[in-house]
Motif scaffolding. Sequence first.
Motif, PDB file in Angstrom:
ATOM      1  N   ILE A 189      41.123 -98.696 160.026  1.00  0.00           N
ATOM      2  CA  ILE A 189      40.746 -97.428 159.755  1.00  0.00           C
ATOM      3  C   ILE A 189      41.853 -96.478 159.942  1.00  0.00           C
ATOM      4  O   ILE A 189      42.590 -96.607 160.673  1.00  0.00           O
ATOM      5  CB  ILE A 189      39.405 -97.377 161.222  1.00  0.00           C
ATOM      6  CG1 ILE A 189      38.603 -98.353 161.315  1.00  0.00           C
ATOM      7  CG2 ILE A 189      39.016 -95.736 160.984  1.00  0.00           C
ATOM      8  CD1 ILE A 189      37.612 -98.347 160.117  1.00  0.00           C
ATOM      9  N   ARG A 190      41.812 -95.684 158.767  1.00  0.00           N
ATOM     10  CA  ARG A 190      42.750 -94.743 158.598  1.00  0.00           C
ATOM     11  C   ARG A 190      42.249 -93.238 157.860  1.00  0.00           C
ATOM     12  O   ARG A 190      41.107 -93.675 157.452  1.00  0.00           O
ATOM     13  CB  ARG A 190      43.829 -95.210 158.101  1.00  0.00           C
ATOM     14  CG  ARG A 190      43.635 -95.748 156.677  1.00  0.00           C
ATOM     15  CD  ARG A 190      44.607 -96.096 155.801  1.00  0.00           C
ATOM     16  NE  ARG A 190      44.573 -96.923 154.512  1.00  0.00           N
ATOM     17  CZ  ARG A 190      44.195 -96.336 153.556  1.00  0.00           C
ATOM     18  NH1 ARG A 190      43.795 -94.812 153.466  1.00  0.00           N
ATOM     19  NH2 ARG A 190      43.995 -97.037 152.306  1.00  0.00           N
ATOM     20  N   MET A 191      43.164 -92.431 157.825  1.00  0.00           N
ATOM     21  CA  MET A 191      42.695 -91.346 156.940  1.00  0.00           C
ATOM     22  C   MET A 191      43.402 -91.758 155.310  1.00  0.00           C
ATOM     23  O   MET A 191      43.880 -92.387 155.204  1.00  0.00           O
ATOM     24  CB  MET A 191      43.464 -90.126 157.240  1.00  0.00           C
ATOM     25  CG  MET A 191      43.047 -89.721 158.667  1.00  0.00           C
ATOM     26  SD  MET A 191      41.440 -89.335 158.968  1.00  0.00           S
ATOM     27  CE  MET A 191      40.975 -88.043 157.926  1.00  0.00           C
ATOM     28  N   PRO A 192      42.385 -91.224 154.343  1.00  0.00           N
ATOM     29  CA  PRO A 192      42.637 -91.558 152.963  1.00  0.00           C
ATOM     30  C   PRO A 192      43.738 -91.006 152.560  1.00  0.00           C
ATOM     31  O   PRO A 192      44.392 -90.136 152.986  1.00  0.00           O
ATOM     32  CB  PRO A 192      41.444 -90.748 152.391  1.00  0.00           C
ATOM     33  CG  PRO A 192      41.092 -89.642 153.364  1.00  0.00           C
ATOM     34  CD  PRO A 192      41.327 -90.060 154.735  1.00  0.00           C
ATOM     35  N   THR A 193      44.379 -91.675 151.524  1.00  0.00           N
ATOM     36  CA  THR A 193      45.344 -91.202 150.522  1.00  0.00           C
ATOM     37  C   THR A 193      44.933 -90.158 149.651  1.00  0.00           C
ATOM     38  O   THR A 193      43.614 -90.003 149.641  1.00  0.00           O
ATOM     39  CB  THR A 193      46.044 -92.204 149.926  1.00  0.00           C
ATOM     40  OG1 THR A 193      45.138 -92.831 148.852  1.00  0.00           O
ATOM     41  CG2 THR A 193      46.316 -93.529 150.652  1.00  0.00           C
ATOM     42  N   PRO A 194      45.788 -89.229 149.044  1.00  0.00           N
ATOM     43  CA  PRO A 194      45.614 -88.291 148.252  1.00  0.00           C
ATOM     44  C   PRO A 194      44.477 -88.695 146.927  1.00  0.00           C
ATOM     45  O   PRO A 194      43.489 -88.104 146.751  1.00  0.00           O
ATOM     46  CB  PRO A 194      46.874 -87.505 147.664  1.00  0.00           C
ATOM     47  CG  PRO A 194      47.748 -87.670 148.985  1.00  0.00           C
ATOM     48  CD  PRO A 194      47.087 -89.191 149.602  1.00  0.00           C
ATOM     49  N   ASP A 195      45.241 -89.907 146.551  1.00  0.00           N
ATOM     50  CA  ASP A 195      44.353 -90.658 145.523  1.00  0.00           C
ATOM     51  C   ASP A 195      43.100 -90.849 145.945  1.00  0.00           C
ATOM     52  O   ASP A 195      41.925 -90.887 145.019  1.00  0.00           O
ATOM     53  CB  ASP A 195      44.948 -91.794 144.839  1.00  0.00           C
ATOM     54  CG  ASP A 195      44.202 -92.598 143.780  1.00  0.00           C
ATOM     55  OD1 ASP A 195      44.368 -92.040 142.651  1.00  0.00           O
ATOM     56  OD2 ASP A 195      44.219 -93.897 144.143  1.00  0.00           O
ATOM     57  N   GLU A 196      42.772 -91.514 147.181  1.00  0.00           N
ATOM     58  CA  GLU A 196      41.389 -92.051 147.644  1.00  0.00           C
ATOM     59  C   GLU A 196      40.316 -90.671 147.652  1.00  0.00           C
ATOM     60  O   GLU A 196      39.398 -90.649 147.267  1.00  0.00           O
ATOM     61  CB  GLU A 196      41.624 -92.938 148.645  1.00  0.00           C
ATOM     62  CG  GLU A 196      42.268 -94.204 148.523  1.00  0.00           C
ATOM     63  CD  GLU A 196      42.634 -94.749 149.821  1.00  0.00           C
ATOM     64  OE1 GLU A 196      43.062 -96.068 149.877  1.00  0.00           O
ATOM     65  OE2 GLU A 196      42.818 -93.928 151.093  1.00  0.00           O
ATOM     66  N   THR A 197      41.097 -89.395 148.162  1.00  0.00           N
ATOM     67  CA  THR A 197      40.259 -88.270 148.407  1.00  0.00           C
ATOM     68  C   THR A 197      39.947 -87.976 147.135  1.00  0.00           C
ATOM     69  O   THR A 197      38.763 -87.588 146.970  1.00  0.00           O
ATOM     70  CB  THR A 197      40.964 -87.295 149.142  1.00  0.00           C
ATOM     71  OG1 THR A 197      41.826 -88.021 150.283  1.00  0.00           O
ATOM     72  CG2 THR A 197      40.547 -86.022 149.115  1.00  0.00           C
ATOM     73  N   HIS A 198      40.670 -87.901 145.959  1.00  0.00           N
ATOM     74  CA  HIS A 198      40.348 -87.500 144.838  1.00  0.00           C
ATOM     75  C   HIS A 198      39.113 -88.494 144.039  1.00  0.00           C
ATOM     76  O   HIS A 198      38.203 -88.013 143.557  1.00  0.00           O
ATOM     77  CB  HIS A 198      41.580 -87.493 143.790  1.00  0.00           C
ATOM     78  CG  HIS A 198      41.166 -87.096 142.423  1.00  0.00           C
ATOM     79  ND1 HIS A 198      40.783 -85.991 141.991  1.00  0.00           N
ATOM     80  CD2 HIS A 198      41.390 -88.017 141.239  1.00  0.00           C
ATOM     81  CE1 HIS A 198      40.311 -85.871 140.621  1.00  0.00           C
ATOM     82  NE2 HIS A 198      40.787 -87.079 140.191  1.00  0.00           N
TER      83      HIS A 198
END
Length: 250
Positions: A189-198
């Motif tokens: 469980i983590r915060m998303p990367t910029p690519d995943e956010t996009h």
Amino acid sequence: MYQQIADALREQIADGTLASDAKLPTEAELRARYEVSRETVRKALGLLVNEGLVISARPQGHFVRRRQPMVFRPQAEFRKRPYSPEMDAFRTEFSEEGREPRQEIEVAIVDPPAEVAKRLRLEPGELVAVRKRVRYLDGEPFNINDSYFPLSIVRDSEIMRPEDITRGANEVLADLGYRQVRALDEIYIRMPTPDETHRLDLSPGTPVGYHVVTGHTAEGMPVRVAISTLPGDRHVISYERFRTEPSEDA
């Protein structure tokens, strides 16, 4: 004060007083009710938007976000199912639930990420084939599923085509002589990367589940690494377990 306003609205959403699609009180109504400034009200609403509880639809106002989470069942991967000849497992399952599934598929030959190369026990310089998928339900991107295979074993197979594989990539591997009999699941469980956010069009502050499954043959050879990125506001991860009764000799 803005946190108190957000807490009150959050509680009403949680207990159903404000149901899915319900319109929240207007900024003017909240200002009058709590005797605060417009900036305070907007900070409170911004918190709820960032948490994925509320959507902003200006100029109409703010509305409670409709939630219909996808149930993600890792243990179902190797089960035999009567999939339709036109659709793969994902599309079949959720079409039967009355939802509208679709997926975008991209296939590429790449140098593997370090985490993939390690799990597939690849030698330096070995390439992989990757099937990158973004899965949608009812028009909303729900998750990412990227599957990596040693290029040496899947070259010229169906896995290399950017289209649905009706029988599933696992059966393609089996036909190639690499049937998977064991899978190792890892969930982070983590915060998303910029690519995943996009790719997933995530709201700020949305955590993700990161599910890595490594498939092995009976001989212990790793032949596939599938990585799913699951937004926390759109999924329930469901496992089932069975008690094994001890033998009389134990």
